[in-house]
Design a protein around this motif. Structure first.
Motif, PDB file in Angstrom:
ATOM      1  N   GLY A  67       0.796  -1.225   0.000  1.00 56.24           N
ATOM      2  CA  GLY A  67       0.000   0.000   0.000  1.00 56.24           C
ATOM      3  C   GLY A  67       0.828   1.275   0.000  1.00 56.24           C
ATOM      4  N   VAL A  68       1.990   1.233   0.640  1.00 53.57           N
ATOM      5  CA  VAL A  68       2.795   2.448   0.730  1.00 53.57           C
ATOM      6  C   VAL A  68       3.270   2.880  -0.669  1.00 53.57           C
ATOM      7  N   LEU A  69       3.295   1.923  -1.575  1.00 46.99           N
ATOM      8  CA  LEU A  69       3.714   2.247  -2.943  1.00 46.99           C
ATOM      9  C   LEU A  69       2.690   3.113  -3.661  1.00 46.99           C
ATOM     10  N   ASN A  70       1.510   3.234  -3.061  1.00 40.83           N
ATOM     11  CA  ASN A  70       0.494   4.084  -3.662  1.00 40.83           C
ATOM     12  C   ASN A  70       1.018   5.510  -3.838  1.00 40.83           C
ATOM     13  N   VAL A  71       1.801   5.949  -2.846  1.00 37.27           N
ATOM     14  CA  VAL A  71       2.388   7.290  -2.902  1.00 37.27           C
ATOM     15  C   VAL A  71       3.248   7.410  -4.169  1.00 37.27           C
ATOM     16  N   ALA A  72       4.072   6.366  -4.390  1.00 35.00           N
ATOM     17  CA  ALA A  72       4.937   6.377  -5.563  1.00 35.00           C
ATOM     18  C   ALA A  72       4.117   6.327  -6.853  1.00 35.00           C
ATOM     19  N   SER A  73       3.056   5.506  -6.834  1.00 35.41           N
ATOM     20  CA  SER A  73       2.244   5.343  -8.055  1.00 35.41           C
ATOM     21  C   SER A  73       1.582   6.653  -8.455  1.00 35.41           C
ATOM     22  N   ILE A  74       1.081   7.381  -7.479  1.00 37.13           N
ATOM     23  CA  ILE A  74       0.421   8.652  -7.815  1.00 37.13           C
ATOM     24  C   ILE A  74       1.435   9.593  -8.463  1.00 37.13           C
ATOM     25  N   GLY A  75       2.670   9.483  -8.017  1.00 33.48           N
ATOM     26  CA  GLY A  75       3.720  10.297  -8.611  1.00 33.48           C
ATOM     27  C   GLY A  75       4.084   9.845 -10.007  1.00 33.48           C
ATOM     28  N   SER A  76       4.382   8.564 -10.136  1.00 34.72           N
ATOM     29  CA  SER A  76       4.895   8.054 -11.415  1.00 34.72           C
ATOM     30  C   SER A  76       3.803   7.888 -12.456  1.00 34.72           C
ATOM     31  N   VAL A  77       2.698   7.295 -12.024  1.00 36.16           N
ATOM     32  CA  VAL A  77       1.665   6.947 -12.995  1.00 36.16           C
ATOM     33  C   VAL A  77       0.809   8.167 -13.340  1.00 36.16           C
ATOM     34  N   PHE A  78       0.475   8.943 -12.306  1.00 33.75           N
ATOM     35  CA  PHE A  78      -0.412  10.079 -12.568  1.00 33.75           C
ATOM     36  C   PHE A  78       0.338  11.404 -12.645  1.00 33.75           C
ATOM     37  N   GLY A  79       1.665  11.347 -12.452  1.00 30.82           N
ATOM     38  CA  GLY A  79       2.503  12.527 -12.651  1.00 30.82           C
ATOM     39  C   GLY A  79       2.296  13.649 -11.654  1.00 30.82           C
ATOM     40  N   ALA A 167       1.377  -2.122 -11.269  1.00 31.20           N
ATOM     41  CA  ALA A 167       0.628  -3.335 -11.641  1.00 31.20           C
ATOM     42  C   ALA A 167       0.974  -4.483 -10.697  1.00 31.20           C
ATOM     43  N   TRP A 168       2.278  -4.620 -10.391  1.00 30.71           N
ATOM     44  CA  TRP A 168       2.739  -5.770  -9.597  1.00 30.71           C
ATOM     45  C   TRP A 168       2.150  -5.753  -8.195  1.00 30.71           C
ATOM     46  N   ARG A 169       2.068  -4.556  -7.602  1.00 28.57           N
ATOM     47  CA  ARG A 169       1.595  -4.532  -6.216  1.00 28.57           C
ATOM     48  C   ARG A 169       0.104  -4.845  -6.128  1.00 28.57           C
ATOM     49  N   PHE A 170      -0.643  -4.529  -7.200  1.00 28.56           N
ATOM     50  CA  PHE A 170      -2.058  -4.919  -7.222  1.00 28.56           C
ATOM     51  C   PHE A 170      -2.159  -6.443  -7.245  1.00 28.56           C
ATOM     52  N   ILE A 171      -1.329  -7.052  -8.088  1.00 33.76           N
ATOM     53  CA  ILE A 171      -1.355  -8.520  -8.195  1.00 33.76           C
ATOM     54  C   ILE A 171      -0.900  -9.130  -6.867  1.00 33.76           C
ATOM     55  N   LEU A 172       0.136  -8.541  -6.260  1.00 32.77           N
ATOM     56  CA  LEU A 172       0.669  -9.070  -5.002  1.00 32.77           C
ATOM     57  C   LEU A 172      -0.397  -9.044  -3.904  1.00 32.77           C
ATOM     58  N   THR A 173      -1.095  -7.923  -3.763  1.00 35.58           N
ATOM     59  CA  THR A 173      -2.092  -7.847  -2.691  1.00 35.58           C
ATOM     60  C   THR A 173      -3.296  -8.726  -3.025  1.00 35.58           C
ATOM     61  N   THR A 174      -3.581  -8.879  -4.292  1.00 39.84           N
ATOM     62  CA  THR A 174      -4.617  -9.840  -4.682  1.00 39.84           C
ATOM     63  C   THR A 174      -4.213 -11.223  -4.192  1.00 39.84           C
ATOM     64  N   GLY A 175      -2.936 -11.552  -4.368  1.00 36.29           N
ATOM     65  CA  GLY A 175      -2.410 -12.844  -3.911  1.00 36.29           C
ATOM     66  C   GLY A 175      -2.576 -13.014  -2.409  1.00 36.29           C
ATOM     67  N   THR A 176      -2.320 -11.946  -1.652  1.00 35.27           N
ATOM     68  CA  THR A 176      -2.474 -12.025  -0.198  1.00 35.27           C
ATOM     69  C   THR A 176      -3.939 -12.286   0.153  1.00 35.27           C
ATOM     70  N   VAL A 200      -7.742  -2.280  -0.810  1.00 40.19           N
ATOM     71  CA  VAL A 200      -8.159  -0.985  -0.249  1.00 40.19           C
ATOM     72  C   VAL A 200      -7.567  -0.793   1.155  1.00 40.19           C
ATOM     73  N   LEU A 201      -7.532  -1.878   1.926  1.00 36.09           N
ATOM     74  CA  LEU A 201      -6.905  -1.787   3.257  1.00 36.09           C
ATOM     75  C   LEU A 201      -5.441  -1.367   3.118  1.00 36.09           C
ATOM     76  N   GLY A 243     -12.722   4.329   2.532  1.00 36.31           N
ATOM     77  CA  GLY A 243     -12.790   3.220   1.567  1.00 36.31           C
ATOM     78  C   GLY A 243     -12.572   1.875   2.250  1.00 36.31           C
ATOM     79  N   ALA A 244     -11.597   1.833   3.153  1.00 42.06           N
ATOM     80  CA  ALA A 244     -11.285   0.580   3.848  1.00 42.06           C
ATOM     81  C   ALA A 244     -12.463   0.148   4.723  1.00 42.06           C
ATOM     82  N   LEU A 245     -13.026   1.111   5.416  1.00 42.59           N
ATOM     83  CA  LEU A 245     -14.174   0.825   6.284  1.00 42.59           C
ATOM     84  C   LEU A 245     -15.349   0.304   5.449  1.00 42.59           C
ATOM     85  N   TYR A 246     -15.538   0.899   4.295  1.00 42.09           N
ATOM     86  CA  TYR A 246     -16.607   0.451   3.389  1.00 42.09           C
ATOM     87  C   TYR A 246     -16.387  -1.002   2.961  1.00 42.09           C
TER      88      TYR A 246
END
Lengths: 393, 238
Positions: A67-79, A167-176, A200-201, A243-246
């Motif tokens: 989840g912490v990679l979300n910070v990086a993704s918003i930077g890299s993917v969404f600029g 992409a990888w972290r989505f697959i990884l958390t799906t795996g968890t 989401v958690l 979102g997590a609570l939902y």
């Protein structure tokens, strides 16, 4: 002269932190040694609760690492530049927590000395076996991503590397999530909602960890975070918490809808002793509602409020995982629907679990590993978020 | 052919003969030591039919026999291994009570085999589900996945093990259907020990076997049949 004193103080603080982290890690190692010598008999785990406290720590660390990679993704993917400036720190935290979580997971095995067997004998139908690839792939990709960000010549590759990590972290958390989602026979698990719930958690938990570390780094460097930046990331944390609570609410409502699972839901939410208390007070109130209040209530939402909110979100994460993992096993497996069941093997009975000190030591050892990796790395390399106007959006 | 070539050929022949004479006794010993090496056949599907009407409440003979045969302590603490257990059932609506032995159901589609990361949990060709103790890393995922709670984790170091039944601290184990006896042509210990003949063991694939005939003639059910695991253990009167 004053500067030199400050520097000496910082140096001493660094070694004190390192020693403290090292001691906790050593305590974890001692727990492993004891568990190895005596077997799991010295833990609180048994044949009914087979996954205990170490799994709570390990899964928290692994999910937050993603989840912490979300910070990086918003930077890299969404600029987004303010997130881009934080991508190296987010990536470092991801590697550190993944290392800590996997260490706990591996050392809690009945035979950790055979971990090489897991690498050489591969069962393609096992979600655990998939995770071996997912975790090692994550390490590699995040390390590559860090390289593209921190080595100027590699900068042009930063965006594709960021996309791959995204992409990888989505697959990884799906795996968890799938580890539990494929356990169809157990009333607590076996739901397709678990992988998205874990994703989401992970957003909320990862960002909470990021907020805590960022606050510490700014304090350490005697700098103050721009209030505008704090407001943006604080609001994002609020959205993720909602979102997590939902998702958690949806998971329980889905279970309530299935007639044969209402017994389990009643146990977890109403009359299961420690579990409903932990769920409502620990997770819902202290892990979600209070943080939301601290974030959104007019007049609050300052730096310290966000820090406390983040710490509470992390505490709530541990509580939720405890209820989910331990509570899910404590409720008796429904092998003979329509019958009252009893046996010498705990059939029809609520399983009892008291985590032992060794389990906590192992778990804290994992946290210490993540702490040491982060502390050393932020000292030797520049992971301080660098908000400069020239960073393109 | 020159004299030299003939000599070379003769030398090779003599060497091969000498080597064969030297190796032969060793090979014979090796074959003897390996014992019966016949692989399990997929033509066989070992199974049990348990008649709950014949299973007496309070009788624990099958459990005792299993413990003795496989070297289990017989303890019933939550951390003790139990390969077979007696379950007492009471129908909630009718109040009808019955008792039955519960063990690994030796599924044709075993969830434990699916989830095991190292393939330590495996199914033999003849339907017996086993754990390779040398390959098990003790992750306990199979215990989470088993719908019958049939597996135990060895929590403590073990002593005085049976030579035929390897076990080990930190690994998972469960009913092996007494594979060591089956491979010698014997019945599982529980089936042999049951005074009331409540446990009928045999080859489900052999239409002339007693078990196959009985499965054809009486109503039997699989526990959690809704999971479609095609268990090797069937229950009559449940």
């Amino acid at each position: 002269m004053a500067d030199l004193t400050a520097l000496r103080f910082k140096n001493r603080l660094f070694y004190v932190l390192l020693a403290a982290g090292g001691l906790v890690a050593l305590a974890g190692l001692y727990a492993v040694h004891m568990m190895e010598s005596h077997g799991h008999i010295i833990t609180g785990m048994n044949n009914q609760i087979v996954w205990g406290m170490p799994h709570v720590f390990a899964i928290f660390l692994i999910v937050a690492a993603s989840g912490v990679l979300n910070v990086a993704s918003i930077g890299s993917v969404f600029g987004k530049s303010i997130y881009k400036a934080r991508a190296p720190l987010a990536s470092l935290l991801s590697i550190a927590m993944l290392a800590g979580g996997l260490t706990v997971l591996m050392l809690d095995l009945g035979r950790p000395d055979r971990v090489i067997v897991a690498a050489t004998n591969y069962n393609p139908t096992s979600v655990f076996a998939w995770n071996v690839l997912l975790y090692s792939g994550m390490f590699t990709l995040v390390a590559l991503y860090l390289w593209t960000m921190m080595e100027r010549r590699m900068n042009p590759w930063s965006k594709p590397a960021g996309l791959a990590v995204f992409a990888w972290r989505f697959i990884l958390t799906t795996g968890t999530g799938l580890i539990f989602a494929f356990l169809t026979a157990r009333q607590a698990y076996g739901s397709a909602i678990l992988p998205p719930m874990f994703i989401v958690l992970s957003f909320a938990w990862g960002l909470a960890v990021f907020h805590v570390v960022q606050k510490v780094i700014y304090t350490w460097n005697e700098k103050t975070l721009d209030p505008a930046i704090l407001q943006r990331t604080r609001n994002l944390l609020g959205v993720f918490v909602i979102g997590a609570l939902y998702m958690v609410a949806t998971y329980h409502l889905t279970n309530l809808y299935f007639a044969h699972r209402t017994g389990f839901e009643h146990f977890i939410l109403v009359d299961g002793g420690i579990y409903p208390n932990l769920f409502w007070w620990g997770y819902v109130v202290f892990g979600n509602l209070v943080p939301l209040l601290l974030i959104y209530f007019p007049g609050l939402g300052k730096s310290t409020c966000v820090l406390v909110a983040s710490l509470l979100v992390i505490l709530g994460a541990f509580v939720l995982l405890y209820v989910f993992i331990i509570g899910g096993q404590a409720y008796p497996l429904d092998i003979f629907p329509g019958y009252q069941v009893s046996s010498t093997f705990g059939d029809g009975q609520i399983a009892i679990y008291h985590p032992s000190i060794y389990e906590f030591l192992l778990g804290f050892g994992g946290l210490a590993i993540a702490f040491i990796i982060t502390t050393v790395s932020v000292r030797v390399l520049n992971f301080m978020p660098n908000d400069k106007p020239y960073i393109p959006d | 052919m020159s004299d030299t070539d003939a000599q070379r050929r003769q030398f090779l022949k003599t060497s091969l003969g000498a080597a064969a004479v030297a190796i032969a006794p060793g090979m014979l010993l090796f074959e003897t030591a390996r014992g019966n090496t016949e692989a399990a056949s997929s033509k066989v599907r070992w199974g049990m039919l348990i008649d709950t009407a014949q299973c007496t409440q309070g009788c624990n003979d099958c459990v005792t026999a299993c413990n003795k045969e496989n070297g289990l302590s017989g303890g019933t603490a939550p951390t003790d291994s139990q390969w077979i257990r007696k379950i007492d059932l009471k129908d909630i609506s009718s109040g009808h009570e019955l008792s039955l032995p519960m063990m690994c159901q030796h599924c044709a589609e075993p969830p434990c085999v699916d989830v095991c990361p190292t393939a330590a949990s495996f199914k033999r060709a003849d339907g017996i589900v086993l754990v390779d103790r040398h390959r098990c890393i003790g992750c306990r995922y199979c215990m989470m996945a088993c719908p019958y709670k049939a597996r135990s984790f060895v929590h403590e170091p073990l002593t005085d093990q049976k030579p035929d039944v390897p076990r080990g601290k930190g690994t998972v184990e469960s009913c092996t259907l007494c594979v060591q006896r089956i491979d010698k042509g014997q019945q599982p210990a529980c089936a042999e020990a049951c005074k009331n003949k409540a446990i009928l063991f045999g080859n489900l694939n052999d239409e002339n076997s007693e078990i196959a005939k009985k499965v054809r003639s009486v109503v039997s059910v699989q526990v959690r049949a809704d999971l479609q695991l095609n268990t090797g253990i069937r229950y009559q009167g449940l």
